[in-house]
Write a protein that holds these residues in place. Sequence first.
Motif, PDB file in Angstrom:
ATOM      1  N   TYR A 308      59.414  52.737  -1.792  1.00 27.88           N
ATOM      2  CA  TYR A 308      59.378  51.403  -1.189  1.00 27.88           C
ATOM      3  C   TYR A 308      58.488  50.426  -1.952  1.00 27.88           C
ATOM      4  CZ  TYR A 308      61.578  54.097   2.447  1.00 27.88           C
ATOM      5  OH  TYR A 308      62.438  54.923   3.116  1.00 27.88           O
ATOM      6  N   ASN A 381      54.605  40.246   6.068  1.00 30.82           N
ATOM      7  CA  ASN A 381      53.702  41.206   6.703  1.00 30.82           C
ATOM      8  C   ASN A 381      54.212  42.632   6.594  1.00 30.82           C
ATOM      9  OD1 ASN A 381      51.369  39.979   7.408  1.00 30.82           O
ATOM     10  ND2 ASN A 381      52.085  39.284   9.421  1.00 30.82           N
ATOM     11  N   LYS A 382      55.535  42.787   6.682  1.00 30.17           N
ATOM     12  CA  LYS A 382      56.119  44.123   6.501  1.00 30.17           C
ATOM     13  C   LYS A 382      55.743  44.674   5.118  1.00 30.17           C
ATOM     14  CE  LYS A 382      59.058  47.456   7.656  1.00 30.17           C
ATOM     15  NZ  LYS A 382      59.051  48.216   8.899  1.00 30.17           N
ATOM     16  N   ARG A 384      53.239  43.837   3.259  1.00 26.56           N
ATOM     17  CA  ARG A 384      51.804  44.121   3.149  1.00 26.56           C
ATOM     18  C   ARG A 384      51.432  45.416   3.887  1.00 26.56           C
ATOM     19  NH1 ARG A 384      47.861  39.509   4.384  1.00 26.56           N
ATOM     20  NH2 ARG A 384      48.999  39.452   6.351  1.00 26.56           N
ATOM     21  N   LYS A 385      52.194  45.748   4.920  1.00 23.00           N
ATOM     22  CA  LYS A 385      51.981  47.033   5.604  1.00 23.00           C
ATOM     23  C   LYS A 385      52.422  48.189   4.697  1.00 23.00           C
ATOM     24  CE  LYS A 385      52.285  45.333  10.340  1.00 23.00           C
ATOM     25  NZ  LYS A 385      53.052  45.361  11.607  1.00 23.00           N
ATOM     26  N   LEU A 386      53.570  47.998   4.039  1.00 20.61           N
ATOM     27  CA  LEU A 386      54.013  49.015   3.081  1.00 20.61           C
ATOM     28  C   LEU A 386      52.985  49.183   1.975  1.00 20.61           C
ATOM     29  CD1 LEU A 386      56.406  50.850   2.851  1.00 20.61           C
ATOM     30  CD2 LEU A 386      57.025  48.980   4.337  1.00 20.61           C
ATOM     31  N   LYS A 388      49.866  48.839   2.223  1.00 19.32           N
ATOM     32  CA  LYS A 388      48.783  49.659   2.779  1.00 19.32           C
ATOM     33  C   LYS A 388      49.149  51.147   2.716  1.00 19.32           C
ATOM     34  CE  LYS A 388      44.970  50.240   5.251  1.00 19.32           C
ATOM     35  NZ  LYS A 388      43.716  49.519   5.110  1.00 19.32           N
ATOM     36  N   LEU A 389      50.405  51.467   3.081  1.00 15.80           N
ATOM     37  CA  LEU A 389      50.832  52.873   3.076  1.00 15.80           C
ATOM     38  C   LEU A 389      50.830  53.441   1.656  1.00 15.80           C
ATOM     39  CD1 LEU A 389      53.741  52.665   5.692  1.00 15.80           C
ATOM     40  CD2 LEU A 389      51.462  53.662   6.030  1.00 15.80           C
ATOM     41  N   TRP A 391      48.933  52.368  -0.802  1.00 18.16           N
ATOM     42  CA  TRP A 391      47.504  52.502  -1.133  1.00 18.16           C
ATOM     43  C   TRP A 391      46.955  53.805  -0.534  1.00 18.16           C
ATOM     44  CZ3 TRP A 391      42.882  52.826   1.538  1.00 18.16           C
ATOM     45  CH2 TRP A 391      41.718  52.519   0.814  1.00 18.16           C
ATOM     46  N   ALA A 439      48.451  49.187  -5.436  1.00 21.89           N
ATOM     47  CA  ALA A 439      47.241  49.885  -5.003  1.00 21.89           C
ATOM     48  C   ALA A 439      46.005  49.438  -5.779  1.00 21.89           C
ATOM     49  CB  ALA A 439      47.442  51.397  -5.143  1.00 21.89           C
TER      50      ALA A 439
ATOM     51  N   LEU B  56      63.242  48.352   3.281  1.00 22.42           N
ATOM     52  CA  LEU B  56      61.903  48.485   3.862  1.00 22.42           C
ATOM     53  C   LEU B  56      61.964  48.699   5.368  1.00 22.42           C
ATOM     54  CD1 LEU B  56      59.817  45.708   2.063  1.00 22.42           C
ATOM     55  CD2 LEU B  56      59.941  48.139   1.532  1.00 22.42           C
ATOM     56  N   SER B  57      63.050  48.238   5.995  1.00 23.41           N
ATOM     57  CA  SER B  57      63.136  48.355   7.452  1.00 23.41           C
ATOM     58  C   SER B  57      63.257  49.814   7.897  1.00 23.41           C
ATOM     59  CB  SER B  57      64.307  47.524   7.984  1.00 23.41           C
ATOM     60  OG  SER B  57      65.506  47.986   7.412  1.00 23.41           O
ATOM     61  N   VAL B  59      61.225  52.049   7.208  1.00 26.07           N
ATOM     62  CA  VAL B  59      59.883  52.612   7.385  1.00 26.07           C
ATOM     63  C   VAL B  59      59.242  52.083   8.663  1.00 26.07           C
ATOM     64  CG1 VAL B  59      57.638  52.984   6.281  1.00 26.07           C
ATOM     65  CG2 VAL B  59      59.670  52.563   4.875  1.00 26.07           C
ATOM     66  N   ASP B  60      58.745  53.013   9.458  1.00 24.12           N
ATOM     67  CA  ASP B  60      58.046  52.624  10.684  1.00 24.12           C
ATOM     68  C   ASP B  60      56.630  52.181  10.311  1.00 24.12           C
ATOM     69  OD1 ASP B  60      56.869  52.320  13.105  1.00 24.12           O
ATOM     70  OD2 ASP B  60      57.142  54.396  13.782  1.00 24.12           O
ATOM     71  N   THR B  61      56.335  50.921  10.499  1.00 21.62           N
ATOM     72  CA  THR B  61      55.011  50.418  10.119  1.00 21.62           C
ATOM     73  C   THR B  61      54.220  49.951  11.341  1.00 21.62           C
ATOM     74  OG1 THR B  61      56.046  48.272   9.673  1.00 21.62           O
ATOM     75  CG2 THR B  61      55.640  49.693   7.766  1.00 21.62           C
ATOM     76  N   VAL B  64      50.272  49.809  11.536  1.00 17.26           N
ATOM     77  CA  VAL B  64      49.671  49.770  10.200  1.00 17.26           C
ATOM     78  C   VAL B  64      49.056  48.387   9.984  1.00 17.26           C
ATOM     79  CG1 VAL B  64      50.098  49.960   7.716  1.00 17.26           C
ATOM     80  CG2 VAL B  64      51.371  51.412   9.315  1.00 17.26           C
ATOM     81  N   GLU B  65      47.837  48.382   9.534  1.00 16.27           N
ATOM     82  CA  GLU B  65      47.162  47.114   9.254  1.00 16.27           C
ATOM     83  C   GLU B  65      47.640  46.598   7.889  1.00 16.27           C
ATOM     84  OE1 GLU B  65      44.843  44.127  10.509  1.00 16.27           O
ATOM     85  OE2 GLU B  65      45.269  45.951  11.672  1.00 16.27           O
ATOM     86  N   PRO B  66      48.123  45.359   7.809  1.00 14.67           N
ATOM     87  CA  PRO B  66      48.563  44.858   6.492  1.00 14.67           C
ATOM     88  C   PRO B  66      47.415  44.876   5.483  1.00 14.67           C
ATOM     89  CG  PRO B  66      49.180  43.311   8.237  1.00 14.67           C
ATOM     90  CD  PRO B  66      48.280  44.334   8.859  1.00 14.67           C
ATOM     91  N   LEU B  67      47.731  45.272   4.261  1.00 11.88           N
ATOM     92  CA  LEU B  67      46.686  45.315   3.237  1.00 11.88           C
ATOM     93  C   LEU B  67      46.450  43.905   2.706  1.00 11.88           C
ATOM     94  CD1 LEU B  67      46.117  47.915   0.511  1.00 11.88           C
ATOM     95  CD2 LEU B  67      46.238  45.536  -0.153  1.00 11.88           C
ATOM     96  N   THR B  68      45.202  43.480   2.735  1.00 13.09           N
ATOM     97  CA  THR B  68      44.902  42.139   2.227  1.00 13.09           C
ATOM     98  C   THR B  68      44.101  42.188   0.935  1.00 13.09           C
ATOM     99  OG1 THR B  68      43.031  42.117   3.743  1.00 13.09           O
ATOM    100  CG2 THR B  68      45.004  40.921   4.426  1.00 13.09           C
ATOM    101  N   VAL B  70      42.877  45.071  -2.281  1.00 13.70           N
ATOM    102  CA  VAL B  70      42.891  46.455  -2.771  1.00 13.70           C
ATOM    103  C   VAL B  70      41.491  46.975  -3.034  1.00 13.70           C
ATOM    104  CG1 VAL B  70      45.194  46.484  -3.761  1.00 13.70           C
ATOM    105  CG2 VAL B  70      43.292  45.624  -5.143  1.00 13.70           C
ATOM    106  N   VAL B  71      40.562  46.058  -3.202  1.00 14.60           N
ATOM    107  CA  VAL B  71      39.197  46.482  -3.517  1.00 14.60           C
ATOM    108  C   VAL B  71      38.321  46.230  -2.307  1.00 14.60           C
ATOM    109  CG1 VAL B  71      37.306  46.246  -5.140  1.00 14.60           C
ATOM    110  CG2 VAL B  71      39.629  45.827  -5.903  1.00 14.60           C
ATOM    111  N   VAL B  73      35.482  45.198  -1.223  1.00 15.67           N
ATOM    112  CA  VAL B  73      34.237  44.455  -1.451  1.00 15.67           C
ATOM    113  C   VAL B  73      34.217  43.234  -0.542  1.00 15.67           C
ATOM    114  CG1 VAL B  73      33.791  45.135  -3.834  1.00 15.67           C
ATOM    115  CG2 VAL B  73      35.301  43.202  -3.373  1.00 15.67           C
TER     116      VAL B  73
END
Lengths: 496, 110
Positions: A308, A381-382, A384-386, A388-389, A391, A439, B56-57, B59-61, B64-68, B70-71, B73
């Motif tokens: 993904y 947002n979807k 960005r959640k992926l 995260k997974l 990562w 990541a 992408l649909s 995947v069950d998310t 899950v917190e969206p990644l904002t 990568v580092v 800090v």
Amino acid sequence: MSDLTNLTITEALDSLKKKEITSVELTEAHIQAMEQNRHLNAYIVETPELALDQARASDARRSGGDVGVIEGIPMGMKDLYCTAGVQTTAASKILEGFKPEYESTVSKNMLDEGMVMLGKLNLDEFAMGSSNETSGFGGVQNPWKRKGDDTVLVPGGSSGGSSAAVAARIAMGATGTDTGGSIRQPAAFTGICGIKPTYGRCSRWGIVAFASSLDQAGPMARTVEDCAVMLQAMAGYDAKDSTSVNCEVPDYRSLLTGDIRGMKVGIPKEYRIDGISDEISKLWDDGIAWLKDAGAEIVDISLPHTKYALPAYYIIAPAEASSNLARYDGVRYGLRVAPEGGNLIDMYEATRAAGFGDEVKRRIMIGTYVLSAGFYDAYYNKARKLRKLIWQDFDNAYKDVNVILTPTAPSAAFGVGEKSDDQIAMYLNDVFTVTTNLAGLPGMSIPAGLDANGLPLGLQLIGRPFDEGTVMNVAKVMEKAANFTAMPEMAQKKAA
Amino acid sequence: MTITTTNPERSDDALVTIDKETVAKVAKLARIKITEAEQEKFAGELTGIMNWIEQLSEVDTDGVEPLTSVVDVTLHQRKDEITDGDIRDKVLSNAPEAQEGFFVVPKVVE
């Protein structure tokens, strides 16, 4: 002395130190080679006079005992880095004629460490592409050809001018940038090394922005050690980039011990995809064997969300690009097209229609679409959640392993025009590289072998955050085992 | 793992269709003038890309917190002080049109 353009950076630094050669001689040899290889279209702008001035200044510094990390080494700069007084285009017509009043932090770091700049290297427009064919200034030719076949091949992308120039011996090293694979895939296509450092390791300040949460600068050169030397000069904290990370830059060369005994190397099963050639699978197995022989422990791992990564990337990168590229409006710099009697909006629309190529337009429109009212959650947002997974997949894997080994790209270099009409086929070039951008991890490609057509293939090493030292140390072990000595035929002729 | 290289734009059960009108609307939002013929072309291409993204649909998310970032800090705060300035001519040096210290654009107010 053999042809000066065939020296590696570390060999040249050694010869300069011993006063066997001068930077002016080295630079003149590269300027001549650059002129003889204009058919490759690797450079958008050549700066021979500037280079000679810098070389003379470097020789003077060296006599005075003031020696930088890359003192006197002629290199090429990807035309995504703003260079004071030298045209910077991002290979887009919309920036033709733009001469920055400032120097990007990374190029300034390199100048401070003694770099001689030969010119600005071609790329895919705004770094959006995997073949250099989207450049507004024409594609770049790969110096490599298939055996007994004169088909012109692409040098990869987006850093295709950089990869072609280093492979053709018309730059000793070159800067690249990597948003989804743009250093590593072209390095693999041209038989050279390239590393995308950890996000935050190199400053993005003054580099034309494509997707700000993914973009990262890095070196491309003919050996692992050369990359280490270049990265030393490029990396470091910069207050002007809020995402630049304030942590110590180690002495990379000293970390290249060649000792990887006891190190754990992960092999992710999800990278064994359908559609990659047997040759690449075989090469991957060779890489595993080399590392085992060197005393590393091989560990099978799983990165379950790998599949993904690319579709998530094609939401996040265009979304960020559509915002970043809003600045090209015909007002402050670059192209302006103002229809007769038109208003301000007409000027924006006509300027952007004329200045951007199709791939850039596609990505801006995808970005605008996925960010538009009602879709933000479903797409952005979807994705960005992926992210995260993805990562988390790596974070889990790194509890057990030090480094991960994969192929760099699913194929060798392909012919001009072979994939340019099928966007998704083109996007799939980055299937093995894009995960590390999402990541934020360091990833390096090294040339590991040739396919049946005599074209180079690369293997990729992915490391823990800010552990470029381990990545390059393992890469150095593989480099030695692979003993990749092949050169493009055109460069062999010159060397003879 | 299998990655499909077929372009879903050509399949009949396309999940998302980006038609010419949507392309025109998005192009307008993005301030890019496109011709009728280009609308057609981009509609096909964007439909293909968006349908490929649609996987992408699967995947069950949920949760899950969206990644904002990568580092891990915390952004440091710099001192609120002026560190540059007085570079008007440099700022204007690449302008397609500048006059008396200003960028010039087509008339906005009648």
